[in-house]
Motif scaffolding. Structure first.
Motif, short mmCIF file in Angstrom:
data_model
loop_
_atom_site.label_atom_id
_atom_site.label_comp_id
_atom_site.label_asym_id
_atom_site.label_seq_id
_atom_site.Cartn_x
_atom_site.Cartn_y
_atom_site.Cartn_z
N ILE A 219 0.73 -1.20 -0.01
CA ILE A 219 -0.04 0.11 -0.02
C ILE A 219 0.81 1.18 -0.20
CG2 ILE A 219 -1.50 1.21 1.51
CD1 ILE A 219 -2.81 -1.33 2.23
N PHE A 220 2.18 1.28 0.83
CA PHE A 220 3.11 2.36 0.49
C PHE A 220 3.53 2.53 -0.98
CE2 PHE A 220 4.92 1.32 5.07
CZ PHE A 220 3.69 1.79 5.61
N ALA A 221 3.61 1.50 -1.47
CA ALA A 221 4.23 1.69 -3.20
C ALA A 221 2.93 2.11 -3.95
CB ALA A 221 4.69 0.19 -3.41
N ALA A 222 1.78 1.34 -3.73
CA ALA A 222 0.67 1.70 -4.52
C ALA A 222 0.30 3.45 -4.48
CB ALA A 222 -0.37 1.01 -4.25
N VAL A 223 0.28 3.88 -3.11
CA VAL A 223 0.02 5.33 -2.89
C VAL A 223 1.08 6.06 -3.65
CG1 VAL A 223 -0.09 6.94 -1.11
CG2 VAL A 223 -1.16 4.83 -0.80
N ILE A 224 2.40 5.91 -3.32
CA ILE A 224 3.16 6.93 -4.19
C ILE A 224 3.11 6.55 -5.41
CG2 ILE A 224 5.14 5.31 -3.97
CD1 ILE A 224 6.87 7.90 -3.35
N GLU A 225 3.07 5.40 -6.26
CA GLU A 225 2.82 5.55 -7.77
C GLU A 225 1.66 6.31 -8.06
OE1 GLU A 225 5.42 4.26 -9.62
OE2 GLU A 225 6.12 4.68 -7.65
N TYR A 226 0.49 6.31 -7.32
CA TYR A 226 -0.60 6.79 -7.70
C TYR A 226 -0.61 8.46 -7.67
CZ TYR A 226 -5.50 8.66 -7.17
OH TYR A 226 -6.83 9.31 -7.51
N MET A 227 0.09 8.76 -6.55
CA MET A 227 0.18 10.11 -6.23
C MET A 227 1.05 10.96 -7.61
SD MET A 227 0.28 10.41 -2.14
CE MET A 227 0.61 12.43 -2.43
N ARG A 228 2.05 9.91 -7.90
CA ARG A 228 2.88 10.44 -9.06
C ARG A 228 2.36 10.83 -10.40
NH1 ARG A 228 8.68 9.75 -8.18
NH2 ARG A 228 8.88 8.98 -10.57
N GLY A 229 1.23 10.09 -10.39
CA GLY A 229 0.66 10.39 -12.07
C GLY A 229 -0.98 10.41 -11.88
N PHE A 230 -1.68 9.69 -10.72
CA PHE A 230 -2.87 9.64 -10.73
C PHE A 230 -3.55 8.86 -11.56
CE2 PHE A 230 -2.15 13.84 -8.56
CZ PHE A 230 -2.45 13.38 -7.46
N LYS A 231 -2.81 7.84 -11.88
CA LYS A 231 -3.36 6.55 -12.88
C LYS A 231 -4.26 5.78 -11.88
CE LYS A 231 0.68 7.04 -16.02
NZ LYS A 231 1.72 6.40 -16.38
N LEU A 232 -5.33 5.34 -12.70
CA LEU A 232 -6.24 4.53 -12.11
C LEU A 232 -5.82 2.97 -11.76
CD1 LEU A 232 -9.31 4.00 -11.54
CD2 LEU A 232 -9.58 3.37 -13.83
N ILE A 233 -4.75 2.54 -12.48
CA ILE A 233 -4.15 1.20 -12.38
C ILE A 233 -3.66 1.21 -10.89
CG2 ILE A 233 -2.14 1.90 -13.37
CD1 ILE A 233 -3.45 -1.49 -13.15
N TRP A 234 -2.95 2.06 -10.21
CA TRP A 234 -2.50 2.23 -8.88
C TRP A 234 -3.48 2.16 -7.96
CZ3 TRP A 234 1.71 -0.28 -9.16
CH2 TRP A 234 2.44 -0.02 -10.32
N LEU A 235 -4.61 2.84 -8.24
CA LEU A 235 -5.71 2.89 -7.05
C LEU A 235 -6.54 1.43 -7.39
CD1 LEU A 235 -7.59 4.88 -5.65
CD2 LEU A 235 -8.92 5.21 -7.53
N VAL A 236 -6.43 0.70 -8.56
CA VAL A 236 -7.02 -0.69 -8.50
C VAL A 236 -5.97 -1.53 -7.55
CG1 VAL A 236 -7.81 -2.39 -9.77
CG2 VAL A 236 -8.24 -0.22 -10.48
N VAL A 237 -4.74 -1.21 -7.84
CA VAL A 237 -3.79 -2.15 -7.20
C VAL A 237 -3.88 -1.93 -5.71
CG1 VAL A 237 -1.26 -2.63 -6.87
CG2 VAL A 237 -2.45 -2.41 -9.15
N GLY A 238 -3.92 -0.58 -5.43
CA GLY A 238 -4.11 -0.45 -3.79
C GLY A 238 -5.45 -1.03 -3.26
N GLY A 239 -6.51 -0.93 -3.89
CA GLY A 239 -7.57 -1.31 -3.40
C GLY A 239 -7.77 -2.93 -3.34
N LEU A 240 -6.92 -3.61 -4.31
CA LEU A 240 -6.44 -5.17 -4.01
C LEU A 240 -5.91 -5.59 -2.87
CD1 LEU A 240 -6.04 -6.17 -7.80
CD2 LEU A 240 -8.18 -6.67 -6.42
N ASP A 241 -4.79 -4.67 -2.71
CA ASP A 241 -3.87 -4.83 -1.44
C ASP A 241 -4.66 -4.79 -0.25
OD1 ASP A 241 -1.61 -5.46 -3.12
OD2 ASP A 241 -1.10 -3.17 -3.23
N ILE A 242 -5.65 -3.74 -0.19
CA ILE A 242 -6.38 -3.51 1.00
C ILE A 242 -7.23 -4.70 1.15
CG2 ILE A 242 -8.25 -2.06 1.95
CD1 ILE A 242 -6.60 0.45 0.85
N ALA A 243 -7.79 -5.30 0.12
CA ALA A 243 -9.04 -6.48 0.08
C ALA A 243 -7.92 -7.67 0.71
CB ALA A 243 -9.52 -6.59 -1.17
#
Length: 476
Positions: A219-243
């Motif tokens: 989740i640390f990794a997914a958040v920083i990748e999402y914030m660097r470009g706000f790409k949907l893929i990292w939001l999905v990956v982070g959601g799966l990690d939370i699941a």
């Protein structure tokens, strides 16, 4: 980095080596069999030097597939060779970071940043081996093994590497729980490793606590990748990690993640996380995510509600360590003593099913005393908090929020000794290293822009004494 030889020369060397092996096979087959392991290691080392990305991907897969767990009690431990292979598995997961660090050092050279955690562990190990009368609890060999295992998460911080390698490690960390969760579907169907442990918690290819620890890093990794470009893929990956994290029913890792996300959300300014993006994240991510994750939330709440304020036996384990700390508070009993402090044959320990403290402050205070424990955590703060001061605002916020979450999590779990710690601090170190590389590039661009605005720029000219010559720009 340029190759040492041309492609044609490499082909000729390979053909010469193949011919030499053929001659050995024909005339000296016994000698060839003796030399074959060394030759394979040499070829593997050359390949790793030529393609360091292979080891980076291999490191991610090593932890994603839970090689140590699987060699111990999983589908790779069949046939009665479990114990010997398990020792090999534990060694592999700690050796891979050293192998990658060695390749990067040889290929790209050392980093000039101070590796504070490694230095802190080195001082404690030196005191343990040279000064303390540790023979009553832990042997010198065990202390050396503990030193290797404790420093494995930080060894990559010695090396330089291109941004693509650091990015591979960061993004790979985000997929570790997903790899584990996806892989266990096959082992469950094959009947060789179950998806749920004896308590009904989802464990993937790991154990439930270990998988939860990997989820925190992911989740640390997914958040920083999402914030660097706000790409949907990292939001999905982070959601799966939370699941996956919720499915493990682990409370301390979930608390660390919630603290991390809250800090990032509240402390991010409009330049790095605009209000519109936050609203989009809440309405387009959090609300649908809660609906989609409702089954695993309900699954997690079963354990959370049933246990209430129970600490899963930690309150029964901690007095053993507190008593030991009172006896030797300053310098402890020696590195690695925390693992051997508790008698595994104690009926209470057998009931709990673990000899670990599940509290790094207590374990490290047994190992290195209060002074040693303080030194290690101060070194982490110096490495991540003070070391991120010159990075971009996104990296600085994520690293410091992650550090606060880790400091909290360390009071309830093994965050600096388990294999989860290797992936966690490799990832945080990769974020730090990539941020340094980008800050350096930005500094070069600013310097170049100032020089150009003054009518010229410095360009490399081979053969000059200084390596540079001043060339007037066309605008000048």
């Amino acid at each position: 980095m340029p190759s040492l030889t041309s492609p044609l020369a490499q082909i000729l060397i390979a053909l010469f080596g193949a011919g030499l092996m053929l001659l050995f096979a024909l005339f000296l087959p016994g000698t060839l069999l003796l030399l074959l392991p060394a030759m394979v290691l040499i070829l593997g080392g050359l390949m790793a030097y030529q393609f360091p990305m292979v080891i980076a991907v291999g490191l991610v897969l090593t932890y994603g597939l839970g090689i140590d767990i699987q060699l111990d009690a999983g589908f790779l431990a069949m046939g009665g060779g479990g114990r010997g292979v398990a020792a090999l598995g534990a060694a592999v997961v700690k050796v891979v970071p050293f192998a990658l660090a060695a390749v990067l050092l040889l290929r790209y050279g050392p980093s000039n940043a101070i590796n504070w955690p490694f230095l802190a562990y080195t001082v404690i190990a030196t005191i343990s081996i040279v000064v303390l009368p540790v023979g009553r609890i832990v042997s010198t060999g065990e202390m050396i093994r503990s030193f290797i295992g404790s420093t494995a998460p930080f060894v990559l911080a010695f090396a330089l590497a291109p941004k693509r390698i650091w990015t591979t490690l960061i993004r790979g960390a985000a997929f570790v729980p997903i790899i584990s969760a996806f892989g266990v579907l096959f082992t469950q169907l094959a009947g060789v490793y179950p998806a749920l442990d004896q308590l009904g918690r989802f464990q993937g290819l790991h154990s439930a606590p270990f998988l939860a620890g990997f989820c925190v890093t992911a989740i640390f990794a997914a958040v920083i990748e999402y914030m660097r470009g706000f790409k949907l893929i990292w939001l999905v990956v982070g959601g799966l990690d939370i699941a996956v994290l919720l499915a493990t029913q682990a409370r301390a890792p979930l608390g660390a993640v919630l603290l991390f996300l809250l800090l990032v959300f509240l402390l991010s300014n409009k330049q790095i996380f605009p209000l519109r993006r936050k609203v989009d994240l809440v309405m387009g991510g959090a609300v649908p995510g809660l609906l989609l994750l409702s089954p695993v939330i309900a699954f997690a709440m079963q354990r959370f509600i049933s246990q209430g304020t129970d600490t899963s036996g930690r309150d029964l384990m901690w007095p053993y360590f507190l008593d030991a700390i009172r006896d030797r508070p300053l310098f402890g009993y020696g590195l690695g003593a925390g693992k051997l402090l508790v008698n595994p044959d104690d009926p209470l320990i057998k009931l709990l099913g673990s000899t670990a403290a599940h509290n790094e402050y207590l374990r490290l205070s047994v190992d290195g005393g209060i002074i040693g424990c303080a030194a290690i955590f101060i070194s982490l703060v110096a490495w991540l908090w003070w070391g991120s001061r010159n990075l971009g605002s996104i990296e600085r916020l994520v690293l410091r929020s992650a550090l606060v979450a880790v400091l909290l999590h360390s009071g309830f779990d093994n965050t600096l000794i388990a294999t989860t710690s290797v992936m966690q601090f490799i990832t945080l170190g990769a974020i730090l290293a990539r941020g340094r590389a980008e800050a350096k590039e930005a500094g070069h661009r600013r310097t170049h822009g100032r020089r150009s605005s003054h009518g010229g720029e410095r360009v490399a000219v081979p053969g000059t004494a200084s390596g540079y010559a001043w060339r007037q720009s066309r605008a000048g």
